[in-house]
Write a protein that holds these residues in place. Sequence first.
Motif, PDB file in Angstrom:
ATOM      1  N   GLN A  32     -17.252  17.343 -31.202  1.00 27.60           N
ATOM      2  CA  GLN A  32     -16.122  17.765 -30.309  1.00 27.60           C
ATOM      3  C   GLN A  32     -15.178  16.423 -30.221  1.00 27.60           C
ATOM      4  N   GLU A  33     -15.725  15.099 -29.787  1.00 27.40           N
ATOM      5  CA  GLU A  33     -14.697  14.307 -29.710  1.00 27.40           C
ATOM      6  C   GLU A  33     -13.760  13.653 -30.842  1.00 27.40           C
ATOM      7  N   THR A  36     -11.396  16.072 -31.462  1.00 24.44           N
ATOM      8  CA  THR A  36      -9.990  15.749 -30.765  1.00 24.44           C
ATOM      9  C   THR A  36      -9.211  14.641 -31.231  1.00 24.44           C
ATOM     10  N   HIS A  69      -9.673  19.774 -29.812  1.00 20.81           N
ATOM     11  CA  HIS A  69     -10.566  19.898 -28.965  1.00 20.81           C
ATOM     12  C   HIS A  69     -11.150  21.349 -29.110  1.00 20.81           C
ATOM     13  N   GLU A  70     -10.382  22.215 -29.021  1.00 28.04           N
ATOM     14  CA  GLU A  70     -10.671  23.701 -29.003  1.00 28.04           C
ATOM     15  C   GLU A  70     -11.420  24.223 -30.306  1.00 28.04           C
ATOM     16  N   THR A  72     -13.270  22.638 -32.261  1.00 26.36           N
ATOM     17  CA  THR A  72     -14.401  22.033 -32.370  1.00 26.36           C
ATOM     18  C   THR A  72     -15.710  22.280 -31.399  1.00 26.36           C
ATOM     19  N   LYS A  73     -15.153  23.294 -30.422  1.00 27.98           N
ATOM     20  CA  LYS A  73     -16.104  23.790 -29.502  1.00 27.98           C
ATOM     21  C   LYS A  73     -17.285  24.344 -29.906  1.00 27.98           C
TER      22      LYS A  73
END
Length: 73
Positions: A32-33, A36, A69-70, A72-73
């Motif tokens: 997730q990082e 982002t 970010h959203e 890759t949740k």
Amino acid sequence: MNSLRHYATTATVATIAATLLSLGGCAGMTHQEKGTATGAVIGGVAGNVLGGGVLGTAAGAAVGGVVGHEVTK
């Protein structure tokens, strides 16, 4: 001509070193990082192309970071 060749060689080595150091910093990041950061970079480039200047780049990076970010949740 030799000084130009020396400058080009030095610039190439510096670019390769900077790239390796930058990629090494991403080794401990979560999925997730990474998403982002990737979104922020792509958004920053798109914001600069579309809006131009610092404000367009910053807005694009912010929006891209949120989207990355959203996604890759």
